[in-house]
Design a protein around this motif. Structure first.
Motif, PDB file in Angstrom:
ATOM      1  N   PHE A 166      -4.117   0.387   5.384  1.00 59.49           N
ATOM      2  CA  PHE A 166      -5.548   0.421   6.095  1.00 59.49           C
ATOM      3  C   PHE A 166      -5.187   1.733   7.340  1.00 59.49           C
ATOM      4  O   PHE A 166      -5.896   2.874   7.501  1.00 59.49           O
ATOM      5  N   LEU A 167      -3.894   1.717   8.424  1.00 57.34           N
ATOM      6  CA  LEU A 167      -4.157   2.265   8.979  1.00 57.34           C
ATOM      7  C   LEU A 167      -3.238   3.260   9.115  1.00 57.34           C
ATOM      8  O   LEU A 167      -3.958   4.652   9.231  1.00 57.34           O
ATOM      9  N   HIS A 222      -5.132   9.316   8.072  1.00 53.63           N
ATOM     10  CA  HIS A 222      -5.496  10.258   7.780  1.00 53.63           C
ATOM     11  C   HIS A 222      -7.377  10.452   7.288  1.00 53.63           C
ATOM     12  O   HIS A 222      -7.084  11.896   7.475  1.00 53.63           O
ATOM     13  N   ASP A 223      -7.900   9.353   7.530  1.00 52.89           N
ATOM     14  CA  ASP A 223      -9.733  10.092   7.803  1.00 52.89           C
ATOM     15  C   ASP A 223      -9.918  10.800   8.983  1.00 52.89           C
ATOM     16  O   ASP A 223     -11.139  11.567   9.018  1.00 52.89           O
ATOM     17  N   SER A 226       1.204  -7.266   5.866  1.00 53.39           N
ATOM     18  CA  SER A 226       2.174  -6.150   6.533  1.00 53.39           C
ATOM     19  C   SER A 226       1.571  -4.849   5.656  1.00 53.39           C
ATOM     20  O   SER A 226       1.609  -3.512   6.436  1.00 53.39           O
ATOM     21  N   ALA A 227       2.269  -5.255   4.436  1.00 52.54           N
ATOM     22  CA  ALA A 227       1.679  -3.595   3.626  1.00 52.54           C
ATOM     23  C   ALA A 227       0.148  -3.381   3.794  1.00 52.54           C
ATOM     24  O   ALA A 227      -0.227  -2.082   3.643  1.00 52.54           O
ATOM     25  N   ARG A 228      -0.857  -4.282   3.315  1.00 55.22           N
ATOM     26  CA  ARG A 228      -2.109  -4.251   3.909  1.00 55.22           C
ATOM     27  C   ARG A 228      -2.631  -3.165   4.924  1.00 55.22           C
ATOM     28  O   ARG A 228      -3.253  -2.162   4.942  1.00 55.22           O
ATOM     29  N   GLU A 229      -1.760  -3.916   5.818  1.00 54.47           N
ATOM     30  CA  GLU A 229      -2.544  -3.215   7.523  1.00 54.47           C
ATOM     31  C   GLU A 229      -2.142  -1.807   7.759  1.00 54.47           C
ATOM     32  O   GLU A 229      -2.757  -1.055   7.757  1.00 54.47           O
ATOM     33  N   ARG A 230      -0.616  -1.775   6.811  1.00 53.88           N
ATOM     34  CA  ARG A 230      -0.204  -0.102   7.450  1.00 53.88           C
ATOM     35  C   ARG A 230      -0.811   0.424   6.299  1.00 53.88           C
ATOM     36  O   ARG A 230      -1.305   1.659   6.818  1.00 53.88           O
TER      37      ARG A 230
END
Length: 185
Positions: free
Chosen positions: A134-135, A140-141, A128-132
Motif C-alpha cells: 500500500f505504501l 508511486h502515485d 506487513s507485506a500488505r502495508e508495504r
C-alpha cells in the motif's frame, strides 16, 4: 502431523515420516476429520483421542502398512483443536509407559504452541507485506506526477526548448530544487 486451516477447518497433512505419504495421506486426513468432528459434538467426551486399537477394516485400521495401535493427540490452541499428532506403532508393539505417554502429550502441547506462534508470524508477515505494498503504491502515485514535472523543468532550464531570461532561469531553478527536495523525502 495434521493441521486444520483456521478459516475453513479443512485438514492437511503437514508431515509424515517413515510411511508412504501417497498411500496414507487420504486415510490420515479422513481419520483426522472424523476426530475433529468430535469437537463439534457437545456430548462428545473425545474417547477417540489418545491410544487407539483400531478394529479391522475401520477408518483407523493401518494394519496393511504394518501399524497396529496408534497414539492420536489433539493439538490445542486456546481450547480449540488446531491439528493432530498421530504416532503409529508397529503391529505387535507394546504400549507406552505412562512416563512416555506423558512426555509425548507434552510434545503435542509444545507443537500446538509452536504451530500457533508460526501462524501468528505468518499473519503478521502477510499484514506487513500488505502495508508495504500500500505504501509503495501511494509513494508511486505521489512521486510519478512530480517526476514528470521535474523532467519538464529540467528541459526548460537546459535551454533545449528556447532561451530563458536570467530571471526565468533563477525562478525555474528554485522550483526544480524544491521539486527535487520533495521527491527525495
Amino acid at each position: 502431523v495434521v493441521l486444520r486451516d483456521s478459516k475453513d477447518g479443512s485438514a492437511r497433512l503437514a508431515h509424515l515420516s517413515g510411511l508412504p505419504r501417497k498411500r496414507l495421506e487420504e486415510l490420515l486426513l479422513m481419520h483426522a476429520d472424523s476426530l475433529f468432528a468430535l469437537e463439534a459434538e457437545p456430548t462428545s467426551n473425545n474417547i477417540n483421542w489418545d491410544f487407539q486399537y483400531p478394529e479391522r477394516n475401520s477408518l483407523s485400521d493401518y494394519s496393511a502398512f504394518g501399524i497396529g495401535p496408534a497414539l492420536c493427540l489433539p493439538l490445542r490452541d486456546a481450547n480449540k483443536i488446531v491439528g493432530a499428532l498421530w504416532i503409529g506403532f508397529q503391529s505387535g508393539a507394546g504400549g507406552l509407559t505412562p512416563e512416555r505417554r506423558f512426555f509425548i502429550k507434552a510434545v503435542a502441547q509444545h507443537a500446538a504452541a509452536s504451530f500457533h506462534a508460526a501462524a501468528k508470524v505468518l499473519a503478521r508477515t502477510a499484514e506487513s507485506a500488505r502495508e508495504r505494498s500500500f505504501l509503495l503504491g501511494v509513494s508511486h502515485d505521489l512521486r510519478a506526477p512530480g517526476q514528470v514535472a521535474l523532467y519538464a523543468l529540467s528541459d526548460l532550464i537546459s535551454g533545449d526548448v528556447g532561451t530563458l531570461t536570467a530571471e526565468q532561469h533563477l525562478r525555474l531553478s528554485i522550483a526544480e530544487r524544491a521539486m527535487r527536495d520533495q521527491l527525495d523525502i
